[in-house]
Design a protein around this motif. Structure first.
Motif, PDB file in Angstrom:
ATOM      1  N   LEU A 161      -7.473  -7.557  16.531  1.00 48.66           N
ATOM      2  CA  LEU A 161      -7.866  -8.209  15.289  1.00 48.66           C
ATOM      3  C   LEU A 161      -7.815  -7.227  14.123  1.00 48.66           C
ATOM      4  O   LEU A 161      -7.312  -7.536  13.049  1.00 48.66           O
ATOM      5  CB  LEU A 161      -9.281  -8.782  15.434  1.00 48.66           C
ATOM      6  N   HIS A 162      -8.302  -5.981  14.375  1.00 44.74           N
ATOM      7  CA  HIS A 162      -8.270  -4.973  13.317  1.00 44.74           C
ATOM      8  C   HIS A 162      -6.841  -4.609  12.950  1.00 44.74           C
ATOM      9  O   HIS A 162      -6.512  -4.427  11.786  1.00 44.74           O
ATOM     10  CB  HIS A 162      -9.023  -3.715  13.755  1.00 44.74           C
ATOM     11  N   ASP A 163      -5.960  -4.508  13.956  1.00 46.01           N
ATOM     12  CA  ASP A 163      -4.557  -4.195  13.674  1.00 46.01           C
ATOM     13  C   ASP A 163      -3.916  -5.284  12.845  1.00 46.01           C
ATOM     14  O   ASP A 163      -3.166  -5.016  11.906  1.00 46.01           O
ATOM     15  CB  ASP A 163      -3.769  -4.023  14.980  1.00 46.01           C
ATOM     16  N   ASP A 164      -4.230  -6.568  13.186  1.00 47.53           N
ATOM     17  CA  ASP A 164      -3.660  -7.673  12.417  1.00 47.53           C
ATOM     18  C   ASP A 164      -4.130  -7.631  10.974  1.00 47.53           C
ATOM     19  O   ASP A 164      -3.355  -7.872  10.035  1.00 47.53           O
ATOM     20  CB  ASP A 164      -4.038  -9.014  13.056  1.00 47.53           C
ATOM     21  N   GLU A 165      -5.427  -7.288  10.788  1.00 43.01           N
ATOM     22  CA  GLU A 165      -5.953  -7.219   9.426  1.00 43.01           C
ATOM     23  C   GLU A 165      -5.277  -6.095   8.644  1.00 43.01           C
ATOM     24  O   GLU A 165      -4.951  -6.256   7.466  1.00 43.01           O
ATOM     25  CB  GLU A 165      -7.465  -6.995   9.468  1.00 43.01           C
ATOM     26  N   ARG A 166      -5.025  -4.936   9.331  1.00 38.29           N
ATOM     27  CA  ARG A 166      -4.395  -3.823   8.644  1.00 38.29           C
ATOM     28  C   ARG A 166      -2.960  -4.172   8.266  1.00 38.29           C
ATOM     29  O   ARG A 166      -2.499  -3.868   7.166  1.00 38.29           O
ATOM     30  CB  ARG A 166      -4.428  -2.581   9.535  1.00 38.29           C
ATOM     31  N   LEU A 167      -2.242  -4.818   9.186  1.00 40.22           N
ATOM     32  CA  LEU A 167      -0.876  -5.226   8.884  1.00 40.22           C
ATOM     33  C   LEU A 167      -0.850  -6.221   7.744  1.00 40.22           C
ATOM     34  O   LEU A 167      -0.005  -6.160   6.848  1.00 40.22           O
ATOM     35  CB  LEU A 167      -0.221  -5.838  10.131  1.00 40.22           C
ATOM     36  N   GLU A 168      -1.816  -7.160   7.750  1.00 37.15           N
ATOM     37  CA  GLU A 168      -1.840  -8.166   6.702  1.00 37.15           C
ATOM     38  C   GLU A 168      -2.161  -7.546   5.346  1.00 37.15           C
ATOM     39  O   GLU A 168      -1.595  -7.935   4.325  1.00 37.15           O
ATOM     40  CB  GLU A 168      -2.882  -9.230   7.058  1.00 37.15           C
ATOM     41  N   SER A 169      -3.035  -6.516   5.343  1.00 36.63           N
ATOM     42  CA  SER A 169      -3.418  -5.915   4.066  1.00 36.63           C
ATOM     43  C   SER A 169      -2.331  -5.014   3.511  1.00 36.63           C
ATOM     44  O   SER A 169      -2.245  -4.806   2.319  1.00 36.63           O
ATOM     45  CB  SER A 169      -4.711  -5.107   4.239  1.00 36.63           C
ATOM     46  N   ASP A 170      -1.461  -4.434   4.417  1.00 33.82           N
ATOM     47  CA  ASP A 170      -0.447  -3.504   3.956  1.00 33.82           C
ATOM     48  C   ASP A 170       0.896  -4.155   3.715  1.00 33.82           C
ATOM     49  O   ASP A 170       1.718  -3.621   2.994  1.00 33.82           O
ATOM     50  CB  ASP A 170      -0.257  -2.376   4.989  1.00 33.82           C
ATOM     51  N   ALA A 171       1.157  -5.286   4.357  1.00 32.51           N
ATOM     52  CA  ALA A 171       2.503  -5.856   4.343  1.00 32.51           C
ATOM     53  C   ALA A 171       2.915  -6.279   2.943  1.00 32.51           C
ATOM     54  O   ALA A 171       2.308  -7.155   2.348  1.00 32.51           O
ATOM     55  CB  ALA A 171       2.564  -7.052   5.294  1.00 32.51           C
ATOM     56  N   GLY A 172       3.940  -5.622   2.387  1.00 31.00           N
ATOM     57  CA  GLY A 172       4.566  -6.071   1.160  1.00 31.00           C
ATOM     58  C   GLY A 172       3.868  -5.691  -0.117  1.00 31.00           C
ATOM     59  O   GLY A 172       4.466  -5.783  -1.174  1.00 31.00           O
ATOM     60  N   PHE A 173       2.622  -5.233  -0.082  1.00 31.35           N
ATOM     61  CA  PHE A 173       1.883  -4.979  -1.312  1.00 31.35           C
ATOM     62  C   PHE A 173       2.396  -3.757  -2.058  1.00 31.35           C
ATOM     63  O   PHE A 173       2.182  -3.632  -3.258  1.00 31.35           O
ATOM     64  CB  PHE A 173       0.391  -4.812  -1.016  1.00 31.35           C
ATOM     65  N   GLU A 174       3.072  -2.832  -1.349  1.00 30.98           N
ATOM     66  CA  GLU A 174       3.557  -1.634  -2.023  1.00 30.98           C
ATOM     67  C   GLU A 174       4.722  -1.933  -2.950  1.00 30.98           C
ATOM     68  O   GLU A 174       5.125  -1.079  -3.735  1.00 30.98           O
ATOM     69  CB  GLU A 174       3.970  -0.569  -0.997  1.00 30.98           C
ATOM     70  N   SER A 175       5.277  -3.153  -2.887  1.00 32.56           N
ATOM     71  CA  SER A 175       6.384  -3.542  -3.768  1.00 32.56           C
ATOM     72  C   SER A 175       5.918  -4.395  -4.942  1.00 32.56           C
ATOM     73  O   SER A 175       6.752  -4.932  -5.680  1.00 32.56           O
ATOM     74  CB  SER A 175       7.448  -4.305  -2.972  1.00 32.56           C
ATOM     75  N   ILE A 176       4.609  -4.519  -5.122  1.00 37.84           N
ATOM     76  CA  ILE A 176       4.055  -5.393  -6.160  1.00 37.84           C
ATOM     77  C   ILE A 176       3.376  -4.551  -7.238  1.00 37.84           C
ATOM     78  O   ILE A 176       2.652  -3.597  -6.940  1.00 37.84           O
ATOM     79  CB  ILE A 176       3.042  -6.388  -5.560  1.00 37.84           C
ATOM     80  N   ILE A 177       3.638  -4.895  -8.485  1.00 41.24           N
ATOM     81  CA  ILE A 177       2.950  -4.262  -9.606  1.00 41.24           C
ATOM     82  C   ILE A 177       2.124  -5.316 -10.339  1.00 41.24           C
ATOM     83  O   ILE A 177       2.429  -6.516 -10.289  1.00 41.24           O
ATOM     84  CB  ILE A 177       3.928  -3.587 -10.589  1.00 41.24           C
ATOM     85  N   VAL A 178       1.075  -4.848 -11.027  1.00 42.77           N
ATOM     86  CA  VAL A 178       0.214  -5.713 -11.838  1.00 42.77           C
ATOM     87  C   VAL A 178       0.400  -5.290 -13.293  1.00 42.77           C
ATOM     88  O   VAL A 178       0.204  -4.124 -13.637  1.00 42.77           O
ATOM     89  CB  VAL A 178      -1.261  -5.580 -11.431  1.00 42.77           C
ATOM     90  N   VAL A 179       0.811  -6.243 -14.124  1.00 42.04           N
ATOM     91  CA  VAL A 179       1.066  -5.977 -15.534  1.00 42.04           C
ATOM     92  C   VAL A 179      -0.062  -6.588 -16.356  1.00 42.04           C
ATOM     93  O   VAL A 179      -0.230  -7.819 -16.372  1.00 42.04           O
ATOM     94  CB  VAL A 179       2.428  -6.544 -15.971  1.00 42.04           C
TER      95      VAL A 179
END
Length: 697
Positions: free
Chosen positions: A37-55
């Motif tokens: 469960l913890h691994d799934d949460e970590r994958l969900e929190s990290d997946a794809g967010f490094e390609s997103i910016i907030v303007v």
């Protein structure tokens, strides 16, 4: 194995897994449901967010202007990468239908997202909105900021080092140091010209992975490594004083006052069609802290004269404000970005916009820079050279130039003059000729003096100002042996001093103290050197260092080093000469790569004190003349002793050879006698014969 698998599956049908008890502390590699469960949460929190910016800080607009604002934002941010389908999301208020003043943008790669952030954060969108751009991963840090501010813990000041960084200046013999690289070794040496040798100070094998570089004032020696750069120094040997982490660093550059170090690296693009990505860090030399970071494509740094390193122009940043390191600037497309080092931000938060600007250069002493804009539109828009004051950005002087083919700018070391070499087209546009524009910076309204060579059609090969003086030298001509002319600026006029005809020279090297100059014929001229006294306008010596590639005066102007680097397979090494062209000593080195004198900081003496010393130079020089005589006698005695030892060694060898030769001859003679004595006569036959009686009367 099949029986075991069958039995295992059969057991699963009848036994509950909860009934299995494992030994304490052993899980046999089986993860618990909680861990999954913890691994799934970590994958969900990290997946794809490094390609997103907030303007943030976008205009708040009603729904009817939503599409227009979205198009503006998309057009501004699509330049840095591919925005994913449905990758631009701009939230709106449910009750009013207005936008909330921020949006989320998702790119294909994290590199594109980071590039967009670096190039848009703090930039204007319209006249009233300054964008604040963050990576989505940084939002967690912003959300976890405590409501109450706690002041940081005050730590006692710890200096960079207790080492004396200028210890070599107190050398009793008044010697200077230099660094060389040969093979895998880096060596620092004293130039002991009195003893006619190089005296080793420090040697380090594999001390750098590419090159070494002294800081401008000689306090540090910088080396380059895969992990970053490092500086060395100190009185107790060359100890490592600070490291600057920058993986795969390729280039480094110090600010004039040694306060900052610029490092540069290049990263391969994820898309082969894209250009290299250049990473620049500006470090505080003493603390190692990164003061400013730039991450952009190589195209953004390819203005001006480029070097072989992925096509960037180096140094990218040019420093102004003298030794105080107040400002640094970079050339861009139609703009010059000018930064101040107090907060490391753009002056007035915007660049100086100059259409088609091609080059700029700072005054060595003042916060003034000159820029060059080429001719455009077939002559409809003439070229110009302008002078600007910083930080006010006021244009101090401008010179319009017509029919310009090329332009080069040369500052005098005191910042008193700026010489602009201008190549112009003839009326037929088939040839060019050369002229000069001389800006007298220190005078009121900055007057400009125009002058030409005697033969304005001559090609200018080299130009050089006399350090701290008002004279300059020019190599010019189209012949294999060009001419060398000397000029002086007096009373606002340019006066020719003399012209030397047909010289084997293609480079000029003034002594740091002025007065003397070397007319050097490098590479194609095979290392021809003429030492020339400009005060007396006469040649002192003509020498040769075959195949020489480099020439460098020591910081005092007393000695000169000429070297042949490993670009040539033969004659690698360096020679040390006196200022009057006398060869002092040679040091051959295989695989020789680099020679560099250690710079000296400016003198602490006032101009009046220096002038007094010059007037009483004979008085001060007596002490050193006596020392020189003593050393000369000592060297003479040492030379005599050396020759005596060589002679004695030769006589010993001759005597030993004679003795060995005589002993060998004696042994050969004895061996020959023994061989004769051992020879035996062979008996062939025995016969008996009776002689008749003989009567003797």
């Amino acid at each position: 194995m099949a029986d075991i698998m069958s039995m295992t599956f059969d057991d699963k049908r009848t036994e509950s897994l909860h009934s299995l008890i494992l030994p304490p502390g052993e899980d046999f590699g089986i993860k618990s449901d909680d861990e999954d469960l913890h691994d799934d949460e970590r994958l969900e929190s990290d997946a794809g967010f490094e390609s997103i910016i907030v303007v943030d800080n976008l205009p708040v607009v009603p729904w009817k202007k939503f599409d227009k604002l979205e198009a503006v934002v998309r057009r501004k941010f699509c330049r840095f990468g591919v925005i994913k389908e449905n990758g631009l999301w701009m939230p709106v208020e449910e009750d009013t239908g207005k936008t909330r003043g921020y949006c989320f943008i998702e790119y294909n790669t994290p590199q594109e997202a980071e590039l967009a952030k670096e190039n848009t954060n703090g930039r204007n969108l319209g006249k009233e909105h300054i964008l604040a751009v963050k990576m989505f991963d940084e939002i967690d840090k912003l959300m976890n900021v405590p409501d109450k501010w706690d002041p940081p813990e005050t730590k006692p000041y710890t200096p960079l080092t207790q080492e004396n960084l200028h210890h070599w200046l107190a050398d009793e013999k008044g010697r200077d140091q230099f660094v060389i690289r040969s093979g895998s070794d880096t060596e620092v040496m004293w130039n002991d010209a009195r003893q006619l040798k190089a005296d080793p100070v420090h040697k380090r094998p594999f001390g750098t992975e590419s090159f070494v570089q002294w800081s401008p004032l000689g306090s540090y020696l910088a080396t380059v490594h895969r992990q970053g750069a490092a500086v060395w120094g100190g009185a107790s040997g060359f100890n490592q004083l600070m490291r600057y982490v920058h993986p795969q660093v390729k280039l480094i550059d110090f600010s004039p006052g040694e306060k900052y170090l610029v490092t540069c690296s290049s990263q391969e693009p994820s898309n082969p069609r894209d250009t290299h990505r250049v990473v620049l860090n500006i470090f505080d030399v003493r603390t190692g802290k990164v003061m400013k970071e730039f991450k952009e494509s190589a195209d953004e740094f390819a203005f001006g004269d480029t070097c072989g390193f992925t096509g960037v122009s180096w140094p990218i940043f040019r420093w102004g404000g003298g030794k105080e390191d107040k400002y640094f600037a970079r050339l861009g497309k139609n703009a010059i970005s000018m930064y101040e080092t107090e907060k490391f931000k753009l002056i007035d938060e915007k660049s100086i916009e100059v259409d088609n600007v091609m080059d700029f250069c700072w005054s060595p002493t003042d916060s003034i820079f000159a820029l060059f804009v080429p001719e455009l539109g077939g002559g409809n828009q003439p070229a110009r050279v302008s002078l600007f004051q910083i930080p006010s950005k006021v244009e101090l002087r401008k010179k319009i130039l017509f029919s310009v083919s090329d332009c080069k700018m040369y500052w005098q070391s005191n910042g008193e003059y700026l010489a602009v070499k201008v190549e112009r087209y003839t009326k037929t546009k088939t040839n060019t000729y050369t002229g000069f524009e001389l800006f007298r910076i220190k005078e009121r309204d900055i007057p400009i003096e125009a002058f030409e060579l005697d033969n304005k059609n001559d090609k200018v090969i080299s130009f050089a100002w006399e350090p701290k003086g008002d004279r300059f030298a020019v190599i010019h001509g189209d012949n294999p042996r060009p001419d060398v002319s000397f000029y002086s600026v007096k009373g606002g006029k340019v006066l020719k001093l003399t012209t030397l005809k047909q010289k084997q020279a293609n480079a000029l090297f003034w002594s740091p103290s002025g007065h003397f100059i070397i007319l050097a014929g490098l590479k194609g001229f095979n290392g021809q050197f003429e030492f020339y006294n400009v005060d007396e306008l006469q040649t002192i010596a003509i020498t040769e260092h075959f195949m020489a590639t480099d020439v460098e005066w020591d910081p005092t102007g007393r000695y000169v080093a000429t070297s042949v680097t490993s670009g040539h397979e033969m004659e690698n090494g360096f020679n040390i000469w006196s200022c009057n062209g006398k060869l002092l000593y040679r040091v051959p080195k295989d695989h020789f790569f680099q020679f560099s004198w250690r710079p000296r900081p400016p003198s602490l003496l006032s101009p009046e004190k220096e002038e007094e010393i010059l007037k009483n130079l004979k008085k001060y020089s007596k002490k050193y003349e006596i020392e020189d005589q003593d050393i000369s006698v000592l060297l003479s005695e040492q030379e005599c002793e050396k020759r005596k030892q060589l002679k004695e060694g030769w006589e010993r060898w001759v005597n030993e050879w004679k003795r060995d030769h005589e002993e060998q001859m004696l042994r050969d003679r004895e061996a020959s006698d023994v061989e004769e004595a051992e020879q035996v006569e062979e008996l062939v036959d025995v016969t008996e014969e009776i002689l008749p009686d003989v009567c003797i009367f």
